[in-house]
Design a protein around this motif. Sequence first.
Motif, PDB file in Angstrom:
ATOM      1  N   PHE A  13       5.418  -4.883   8.881  1.00  0.00           N
ATOM      2  CA  PHE A  13       5.657  -6.053   7.829  1.00  0.00           C
ATOM      3  C   PHE A  13       4.721  -6.306   6.659  1.00  0.00           C
ATOM      4  N   PHE A  14       3.582  -6.262   7.043  1.00  0.00           N
ATOM      5  CA  PHE A  14       2.415  -6.414   5.630  1.00  0.00           C
ATOM      6  C   PHE A  14       2.651  -5.376   4.721  1.00  0.00           C
ATOM      7  N   TYR A  15       3.204  -4.278   5.288  1.00  0.00           N
ATOM      8  CA  TYR A  15       3.096  -2.917   4.255  1.00  0.00           C
ATOM      9  C   TYR A  15       4.468  -3.349   3.686  1.00  0.00           C
ATOM     10  N   LYS A  16       5.565  -3.942   3.891  1.00  0.00           N
ATOM     11  CA  LYS A  16       6.896  -3.974   3.334  1.00  0.00           C
ATOM     12  C   LYS A  16       6.717  -5.523   2.356  1.00  0.00           C
ATOM     13  N   ALA A  17       5.877  -6.241   2.808  1.00  0.00           N
ATOM     14  CA  ALA A  17       5.744  -7.479   2.209  1.00  0.00           C
ATOM     15  C   ALA A  17       4.739  -7.250   0.865  1.00  0.00           C
ATOM     16  N   ASP A  18       3.790  -6.620   1.112  1.00  0.00           N
ATOM     17  CA  ASP A  18       2.854  -6.486   0.010  1.00  0.00           C
ATOM     18  C   ASP A  18       3.520  -5.716  -1.072  1.00  0.00           C
ATOM     19  N   GLN A  19       4.520  -4.974  -1.036  1.00  0.00           N
ATOM     20  CA  GLN A  19       5.128  -3.946  -2.000  1.00  0.00           C
ATOM     21  C   GLN A  19       6.277  -4.983  -2.713  1.00  0.00           C
ATOM     22  N   ASP A  80      -6.319  -3.842  -3.829  1.00  0.00           N
ATOM     23  CA  ASP A  80      -5.721  -4.073  -2.476  1.00  0.00           C
ATOM     24  C   ASP A  80      -6.654  -4.907  -1.532  1.00  0.00           C
ATOM     25  N   LEU A  81      -7.779  -5.377  -2.079  1.00  0.00           N
ATOM     26  CA  LEU A  81      -8.374  -6.495  -1.117  1.00  0.00           C
ATOM     27  C   LEU A  81      -7.672  -7.527  -0.852  1.00  0.00           C
ATOM     28  N   VAL A  82      -6.623  -7.961  -1.883  1.00  0.00           N
ATOM     29  CA  VAL A  82      -6.131  -9.354  -1.531  1.00  0.00           C
ATOM     30  C   VAL A  82      -4.623  -9.125  -1.262  1.00  0.00           C
ATOM     31  N   THR A  83      -4.215  -7.893  -0.535  1.00  0.00           N
ATOM     32  CA  THR A  83      -3.052  -7.595   0.089  1.00  0.00           C
ATOM     33  C   THR A  83      -3.231  -8.044   1.537  1.00  0.00           C
ATOM     34  N   GLN A  84      -1.927  -8.373   2.158  1.00  0.00           N
ATOM     35  CA  GLN A  84      -1.976  -8.884   3.407  1.00  0.00           C
ATOM     36  C   GLN A  84      -2.471  -7.657   4.494  1.00  0.00           C
ATOM     37  N   TYR A 100      -0.175   1.997  -2.275  1.00  0.00           N
ATOM     38  CA  TYR A 100       0.422   0.805  -3.054  1.00  0.00           C
ATOM     39  C   TYR A 100       0.510   1.267  -4.403  1.00  0.00           C
ATOM     40  N   ALA A 101      -0.717   2.236  -4.809  1.00  0.00           N
ATOM     41  CA  ALA A 101      -0.797   2.537  -6.320  1.00  0.00           C
ATOM     42  C   ALA A 101       0.489   3.613  -6.613  1.00  0.00           C
TER      43      ALA A 101
END
Length: 392
Positions: A13-19, A80-84, A100-101
Amino acid sequence: ERVIRARLADGQFFYKADQAISLGDYLPKLETVTFQEDLGSVRAKIDRIQANALRIATQLKLDKKKTQQVERAAQLCKADLVTQMVGEFPELQGVMGEKYAIASGESTEIATAIVEHYRPKGANDQLPQTLLGQIVGIADRLDTLVSIFGLGMIPTGSSDPFALRRAANAILNIVWAANLDLNLDQLLIETTAAFAQTFAKFQPEVQQLRDFFGQRLRSLLQDEQTIDYDLVNAVLGEQGEHTQRVLVDVLDGRDRAQYLQTIRTDGTLDTLYETVNRAARLATKGELATDVLDPKGLVNPKRFEQSSEQAFYDGLLTLLPQTEAAQSSRDYQQLVQGLAKIAPTVSQFFDGDDSVLVMAEDTDLRANRLNLLGLLRNHALVLGDFGAIVKG
């Protein structure tokens, strides 16, 4: 199984939301993350890392394209420190930045630098393998060191809450492993000056940072490079008086220490030690600066009373180009060969049939002879301080 499935579902979930946004869009959120209360946010630290990275790129003479990549990698290295995902799984910092980059369309080089700039995380961790990762890693640690020193929070004893010893060790190991031709002393000067401009009430002292790096150099050369302690003293100085020279050219300092160890092992050092050390001890009674190598204008051949003095002078003239070549190429074998060749001549000067009294009553005569000895000491100093070496 239920616990693992739930954690994996969270991660997905976090991976998809972060993008939902690109990695670069997370930068403003870094303003809400404090690096240190007196030093501001991680976003402000990013700006300092970028400035450091550009100083390094300038020293390495990188082209425009590579410099732009360095700047972008430095800009994104903490995003990425502020990603979920990283908020939930902090150990993935850098790892997710790389993922993410790439997902955001950044180049592979920039993405790799983001994960690599954290390396090494520990004593046995891998060092960054790419130039971008090396530069950003050094730039990040350099900022931390200068900033924390600027606050006066210098490690004492076992207390090192910001892991500054590890940061300095990492910088040195990265430079050595990658053979980066960096003037670390100049970077310290420029970074502390920039810090003092930004934080007017804090004034980091470059000499404190030099001394700190000197301690790390000594430790790494002895423990990791397995150089004998007295040979490390010959390079750094017994009280660290030659540390600045080593920081100006960290690769050269390592190479000289390693070469001294090599010639001790093969016995060459023993053939030079007595003559050079005797000359160096007597030379302290003179006034010749330690960076002078050319005898012309300093030694007056008209004042020679014995042929050993002329032979010594001629030997120094022959040695000069060998020493200069050794300095420019870091090939110290040329210098050692030259010192070995002049050693019998110096022995004649001291103890031969036409030996001389160095400390003659005539002041001009005495100064002339002390300058001969001082010049030999100076040529040897290009490799190391023989006065610090313990006879084997």
